[in-house]
Design an enzyme around this catalytic site. Structure first.
Site, PDB file in Angstrom:
ATOM      1  N   ASP A 163       3.922   5.466  12.226  1.00 60.51           N
ATOM      2  CA  ASP A 163       3.244   4.204  11.956  1.00 60.51           C
ATOM      3  C   ASP A 163       4.046   3.011  12.482  1.00 60.51           C
ATOM      4  OD1 ASP A 163       1.382   2.477  10.675  1.00 60.51           O
ATOM      5  OD2 ASP A 163       2.648   2.358   8.899  1.00 60.51           O
ATOM      6  N   ASN A 423      11.890  11.876   8.418  1.00 62.35           N
ATOM      7  CA  ASN A 423      11.009  11.126   7.529  1.00 62.35           C
ATOM      8  C   ASN A 423       9.684  11.848   7.397  1.00 62.35           C
ATOM      9  OD1 ASN A 423      10.345   8.564   6.020  1.00 62.35           O
ATOM     10  ND2 ASN A 423       8.677   8.586   7.509  1.00 62.35           N
ATOM     11  N   GLU A 424       9.339  12.186   6.175  1.00 67.03           N
ATOM     12  CA  GLU A 424       8.042  12.754   5.833  1.00 67.03           C
ATOM     13  C   GLU A 424       7.598  13.921   6.712  1.00 67.03           C
ATOM     14  OE1 GLU A 424       5.170   9.598   5.423  1.00 67.03           O
ATOM     15  OE2 GLU A 424       6.141   8.882   3.600  1.00 67.03           O
ATOM     16  N   ASN A 477       9.031   8.857  -0.812  1.00 71.14           N
ATOM     17  CA  ASN A 477       8.191   7.743  -0.355  1.00 71.14           C
ATOM     18  C   ASN A 477       6.896   7.827  -1.154  1.00 71.14           C
ATOM     19  OD1 ASN A 477      10.175   7.520   1.582  1.00 71.14           O
ATOM     20  ND2 ASN A 477       8.880   8.074   3.322  1.00 71.14           N
ATOM     21  N   TYR A 479       3.254   5.778  -2.668  1.00 64.43           N
ATOM     22  CA  TYR A 479       2.330   4.640  -2.554  1.00 64.43           C
ATOM     23  C   TYR A 479       1.283   4.631  -3.655  1.00 64.43           C
ATOM     24  CZ  TYR A 479       4.788   3.411   1.626  1.00 64.43           C
ATOM     25  OH  TYR A 479       5.778   3.012   2.477  1.00 64.43           O
ATOM     26  N   TYR A 483      -2.175   3.619  -1.484  1.00 63.65           N
ATOM     27  CA  TYR A 483      -3.060   4.663  -0.922  1.00 63.65           C
ATOM     28  C   TYR A 483      -3.712   5.470  -2.049  1.00 63.65           C
ATOM     29  CZ  TYR A 483      -0.693   3.583   3.462  1.00 63.65           C
ATOM     30  OH  TYR A 483      -0.196   2.927   4.559  1.00 63.65           O
ATOM     31  N   GLU A 515      10.621   4.620  -0.235  1.00 69.46           N
ATOM     32  CA  GLU A 515       9.551   3.715   0.202  1.00 69.46           C
ATOM     33  C   GLU A 515       8.623   3.476  -0.972  1.00 69.46           C
ATOM     34  OE1 GLU A 515       7.266   4.820   3.696  1.00 69.46           O
ATOM     35  OE2 GLU A 515       9.081   5.348   4.818  1.00 69.46           O
ATOM     36  N   TRP A 560       9.323  -0.725   0.916  1.00 68.12           N
ATOM     37  CA  TRP A 560       8.747  -0.659   2.259  1.00 68.12           C
ATOM     38  C   TRP A 560       7.905  -1.884   2.464  1.00 68.12           C
ATOM     39  CZ3 TRP A 560      10.232   2.124   6.161  1.00 68.12           C
ATOM     40  CH2 TRP A 560       9.439   2.137   7.315  1.00 68.12           C
ATOM     41  N   LYS A 579       3.258  -4.586   5.048  1.00 65.78           N
ATOM     42  CA  LYS A 579       3.952  -4.335   3.780  1.00 65.78           C
ATOM     43  C   LYS A 579       5.272  -5.090   3.687  1.00 65.78           C
ATOM     44  CE  LYS A 579       1.778   0.085   2.813  1.00 65.78           C
ATOM     45  NZ  LYS A 579       1.240   0.432   4.147  1.00 65.78           N
TER      46      LYS A 579
END
Ligand code: GCB
Length: 606
Positions: A163, A423-424, A477, A479, A483, A515, A560, A579
């Site tokens: 992203d 990451n992820e 991370n 959200y 999300y 995050e 984040w 963000k």
């Protein structure tokens, strides 16, 4: 790999400036052999800067493939007794370097330096034509991965799972530097602390094998006093009543390494000086210890990103960003999602800012693409992330190389307290353990002194994730409230707490929320819970903070993101990811005050 340095025995020439620039239209650069001639300066590009936003044509901004950079360089006439090298701090993502018509080096990996000796190619006092080819294509075999497809209009288009915009070019400095024939090639420093005593273990590699007594090593404190001296390639300096490198209170010794013409001759053939912060890092139970004291991370996930220059390194932005972070009360940040310019780490060393250093392994996750970023998923037939046709052995080799290069570059920075391997990644998918385990082993072999982590994402919750036991610290991370449970902060709060308690119960490791945040349009205000409003961003952060304070294992919070940043455009990434706590031009949104209140008033954590 030592950063080039000007010392009494070394010279450093910056090749930054304005270079001739061209976008390659041919498919075969080897056929065109552009480096054999002068590229007309019809277009010129600044170095360091990503080239994408410099011009006004979409054909350049979205170009997929090679571009050319060229300039003339002189080797200083006084370098007749020296060896000299070209060094590129980065070429994103693949660089090829030519000196006149000679190929000198190629490097794949967009965020780590590479160099080539050119002593035998150009004589001192002579000019040469320096051509650098840079390719920005991401494939299944690069880190980060991506793929290029040809659209209906016949144009090639780059797709990727991460992203942030695929900024390309020479975004960091380029150097010509000299070193003596017999020189210091590499230094590895490891430090430890026992009470008030500091230990500095060092190991020095030289360009030629030389007697121990010709390598002189001195440790000098901040007021210039010599506190230790010895000869030899390897030893341990014991520093009684050491000034420790502490978060927020850095102290840097200088390790000076000198190669002498002969023992006791007083004639120095080479000299290199490395800043050393004496500190220890340990993970014990659910605590992250720096100098045996629990450390609580406050700060941000960030990007190298600014208007016009893209990922181009800029000292003014860098220092301003550090001041803004300090103003919020941040004591740390993660180099999400790639190694940042070395200047950033040097600054963090100098000012006691704690860093989690990450490889560019972002987007090893096909499950994420359609759902979160609105980017076209692929391959159409198989959604599996780890498969012979997607992330495979070749990707793993590139990832291993990225780990090697990151550690080779950053191993001596006291600010770096942990390595983030990825990451992820799709850490609940089949094949992930086989992919990750050897990489974690490699990381630990290369640096046994720092903990290792990866950033876990919500698609791999505690009952599905299969790799967390390989790591020392849990980085999550999350959200909730964005999300998931958007505009419903009560449900989000419950879900977040359950999630964290689940990890705490299963692993008992320290947890860092690596995050959390919400897109926020600066200037949009609302009394109710309206996503994108400045108030919603603040309330969402407050909600996370309440939960963190209730979960014992949480040892850190990285919002984040530090600032808004550029992304590929989708219907919910309007001119970038919003963000940021600061806008892209570094103005604070209201949430900056929320963080400042929390991070400056609540300084101590047990
Ligand atoms: C994530 C990614 C980050 C994205 C962020 C977002 O999980 O790690 O790169 O920018 O989410 O804003 O969606």
């Amino acid at each position: 790999m030592l950063k080039p340095q000007a010392t009494s025995t070394r010279e450093l020439v910056s090749l930054d400036g304005i270079w001739s620039f061209a976008v390659v239209t041919t498919t075969d650069v080897d056929e065109e052999r552009i480096w054999t001639g002068v590229i007309p300066p019809k277009l010129q590009a600044p170095v360091p800067a990503s080239y994408n936003d410099i011009f006004v044509q979409e054909s350049i901004r979205g170009h997929v493939g090679w571009v050319y950079y060229q300039r003339q360089v002189f080797v200083p006439h006084g370098w007749s007794q020296e060896r000299y090298f070209l060094r590129l701090d980065a070429a994103t993502h693949q660089g090829r370097v030519y000196v006149d018509e000679h190929f000198v080096v190629e490097h794949i990996g967009g965020y780590t330096p590479f160099e080539a000796e050119i002593t035998n190619l150009v004589a001192p006092g002579q000019p040469f034509r320096l051509t650098v080819l840079v390719n920005n294509e991401l494939t299944w075999h690069t880190i980060p991965p991506g793929r290029v497809e040809v659209g209906q209009n016949g144009e090639r288009k780059q797709y990727y799972q991460h992203d942030f915009f695929n900024y390309s070019g020479l975004a960091r400095s380029v150097w010509l530097y000299s070193v003596p024939t017999v020189a210091v090639d590499d230094i590895t420093v490891k430090t430890d602390v026992d009470g008030t005593t500091g230990f500095v273990d060092f190991e020095i590699k030289t360009s030629q094998s030389i007697d121990e007594d010709r390598v002189q090593v001195s440790l000098i404190d901040e007021v210039g006093s010599l506190i230790y001296q010895t000869v030899g390639h390897k030893n341990r300096a014991v520093v009684k009543s050491a000034h420790l490198w502490e978060p927020g209170a850095a102290y840097l010794y200088q390790l000076r390494v000198e190669i002498m013409a002969a023992p006791g001759s007083g004639i120095v053939l080479d000299s290199y000086q490395l800043a050393v912060g004496v500190r220890s890092v340990k993970v014990i139970g659910n605590r992250f210890l720096i100098n045996d004291k629990p450390f609580y991370f406050t700060g941000f996930g960030r990007h190298e990103d600014a208007p016009v220059r893209g990922k181009g390194h800029d000292n003014a932005y860098m220092i301003h960003d550090f001041h803004l972070m300090g103003w919020t009360g941040a004591n740390s940040f993660r180099c999400s999602h790639y190694p940042y310019a070395e200047e950033v780490l040097e600054y963090a060393d100098r000012h006691g800012i704690v860093v989690i250093d990450e490889t560019p392994a972002v987007g090893l996750n096909l499950g994420i693409v359609g759902g979160v970023f609105g980017v076209k998923p692929s391959p159409k037939s198989s959604p599996l992330t780890f498969s012979p046709d997607t992330i495979n052995d070749k990707t793993q080799s590139a990832h291993a190389q990225a780990i090697r290069e990151l550690i080779a570059r950053d191993k001596n920075h006291p600010c770096v307290v942990m390595w983030a391997v990825a990451n992820e990644p799709a850490s609940a998918e089949p094949g992930v353990r086989e992919y990750m385990e050897p990489l974690v082993t490699l990381n630990r072999q290369l640096d046994p002194t720092r903990p290792v982590c990866f950033a876990n994402m919500i698609h791999a919750p505690v009952e599905k994730d299969t790799i967390t036991d390989l790591f020392d610290v849990l980085c999550l991370n999350r959200y909730y409230g964005w999300y998931a449970y958007n505009a419903d902060l009560d449900t989000a709060e419950q879900a977040l707490e359950e999630d964290l308690l689940g990890w705490q119960k299963k692993y008992g490791n320290p947890i860092i929320m690596s995050e959390y945040g919400a897109d926020t349009q600066v200037g949009l205000h609302a009394t109710l819970d309206v996503p994108w409003s400045e108030e919603y961003q603040s309330r969402l952060l407050d909600m996370y903070h309440r939960v963190f304070d209730r979960v014992d294992s949480v040892v850190g919070e990285h919002v984040w993101n530090f600032a808004d940043f550029q992304c590929p455009t989708t219907i919910f990434r309007i001119d970038g990811n919003k963000k940021g706590i600061f806008t892209r031009d570094r103005r604070p949104k209201s949430a900056a005050q929320t963080l400042r209140r929390r991070w400056t008033e609540q300084k101590t954590y047990e």
